[in-house]
Design an enzyme around this catalytic site. Structure first.
Site: not given
Ligand code: BGP
Length: 469
Positions: A166, A370
């Site tokens: 990301e 993801e």
């Molecule tokens: C993405 C990231 C992750 C992860 C996920 C969920 O943006 O790559 O690291 O954490 O989102 O987001 P959050 O943890 O803010 O709920």
């Protein structure tokens, strides 16, 4: 488009699950590990934990891998913490850190699980942040040396590699979430840092192809297709602008080795264009990814800006809540979509659209690294965890993958977030995503014991059948 019959998931489809090093491992200073920018953070939102213990995967690695095997995963996407391998980011290699990931990778391979390795997931070494972070071109060389160490150590065991997780979210929201290069370096333009990260990525991709010709590598941005609020031509243009700035800037450089023209014009107009040194264009053009990995949570919706100075920015954006930018686009809610408990919209059909858009633009195989639902899971008195809302979310998104496959998109696999509960980027451990529950609270570490949620058994059956029931 509708079809009389959907194309089945291909044999060998990589049904997986995801984590990142700093969010799952804990052991933040164990066995010679150096501090990263996330380890030294102290400004956590009220009541949310830091990353020192996380899910304590560092000390539960064998148990966790056994659970992943029982789940039937075909792939496990995780990140290596740069500071476990090179504690100060650019100096000596830490043998104990190297050994930890050999142990993890060997355990996965023994279970028949394909490791999918992210080289860098938000955890820049603090020592590099103190020397200017991504604003300093020396960080590009440090990353290249770190990447070479990974390829030399794990190249014979790992086929699938991801460069930087990301990068677009680090540039757009990195300062807010403290995941770019720490508070020390806020004076330098995020787009100069972005340019250096793009060079680091290109260098690593080219080097991997030289060192391990059988390896496959891809970028891993967060791609969310941007809809126009209406068919008003000005709204369509605003959505196109935000698509270029949020999505295509990153993939155009990764795949074609050149900046997206609309995004570049935006950078020039706003005084944000990076300094490009002689030789940079050649480095970007020489690197070729084998596939595109992307993280998807939901689409965004944009409307035409009201006019310079008239747009009220939305406060407190994050990866999935865009803020709008005066003179460029207004971020608006999509009235057709429900939201999760954290205000993130839920858009399974937008997943299919996002697949199609990426594939039509780049013609490379796609790997989802993801996708998932953050929720406050409850443990029932008998110890079971009934996360039917998560099953619903995953089912709806997997259905759309099958539609995308039926559209002719080449999809390699699906690694939802997350394999096991872990600490969110900015909302603590109570925002859970895992198939496996971890018994801990924000402050109270409790037993750190593992239990299988209902979604675990559901996903296990789906993987076995290679199909949705
Ligand atoms: C993405 C990231 C992750 C992860 C996920 C969920 O943006 O790559 O690291 O954490 O989102 O987001 P959050 O943890 O803010 O709920």
């Amino acid at each position: 488009m509708q079809y009389a019959e959907l194309t089945p998931f291909p044999e060998g489809f990589l049904w997986g699950a995801s984590t990142s090093g700093y969010q799952v491992e804990g052991g933040w200073d164990a066995d010679g590990k150096g501090p990263s920018i996330v380890d030294v953070r102290t400004d956590f939102p009220h009541g949310t934990t830091d990353y020192r213990v996380a899910a304590d995967h560092y000390h539960h690695v064998d148990e966790d891998v056994a659970l992943f095997g029982e789940l039937g995963l075909k792939a496990y996407r995780f990140s290596i913490q740069w500071t476990r391998i090179v504690p100060d980011g650019d100096g000596a290699v830490n043998a104990a850190g190297v050994a930890f990931y050999h142990r993890l990778i060997d355990g996965l391979l023994a279970q028949g699980i394909e490791p999918v390795v992210t080289m860098y997931h938000f955890d820049l070494p603090q020592a590099l942040a103190e020397r200017g972070g991504w604003g300093n071109r020396a960080t590009i060389d440090a990353f290249a040396r770190y990447a070479e160490t990974l390829f030399a150590e794990y190249g014979s065991k790992v086929t699938y590699w991801l460069t930087i997780n990301e990068q677009n979210m680090m540039v757009l929201y990195g300062q807010m979430l403290d995941i770019l290069d720490g508070p020390l370096n806020r004076g330098v333009s995020a787009y100069q840092k972005n340019h250096h990260m793009l060079l680091a990525q290109a260098t690593a991709m080219a080097r991997l192809h030289e060192m391990v010709p059988t390896a496959k590598v891809g970028p891993a941005p967060n791609i969310a297709y941007v809809y126009p609020e209406s068919c008003r031509p000005e709204d369509v243009l605003a959505a196109s602008d935000f698509n270029a700035i949020r999505n295509w800037l990153y993939l155009d450089v990764a795949v074609h080795g050149r900046y997206n023209p609309i995004a570049w014009r935006y950078l020039v107009e706003r005084g944000l264009a990076p300094v490009v040194e002689p030789g940079d264009d050649a480095i970007l053009a020489a690197a070729k990814p084998d596939f595109i990995a992307f993280n998807y949570y939901a689409t965004h919706t944009a409307a035409a800006p009201l006019g310079e100075g008239d747009d009220a920015p939305i406060e407190g954006g994050d990866q999935q809540i865009s803020m709008g930018e005066a003179g460029v686009y207004r971020a608006v809610a999509n009235p057709h979509l429900a939201k999760n408990a954290f205000g993130w919209e839920i858009d399974p059909v937008g997943f299919r659209t996002t697949f199609r858009e990426i594939y039509e633009r780049y013609h490379l195989p796609l790997l989802v690294t993801e996708n998932g639902l953050g929720a406050f899971d409850e443990v029932a008195p008998d110890g079971t965890i009934h996360d039917d809302y998560r099953i619903e979310y995953l089912r709806a998104h997997i259905e759309q993958i099958q539609w995308a496959i039926s559209d002719g998109v080449e999809v390699m696999g699906y690694c939802p977030w997350s394999a096991i509960d872990l600490v969110s980027t900015h909302q603590g451990i109570s925002k859970r995503y895992g198939f496996v529950y971890v018994d801990r609270g924000e402050d109270d570490l409790r037993t750190l014991g593992r239990s299988r949620k209902d979604s675990f058994f559901w996903y296990q059956a789906l993987i076995k059948a290679n199909a949705l029931a």
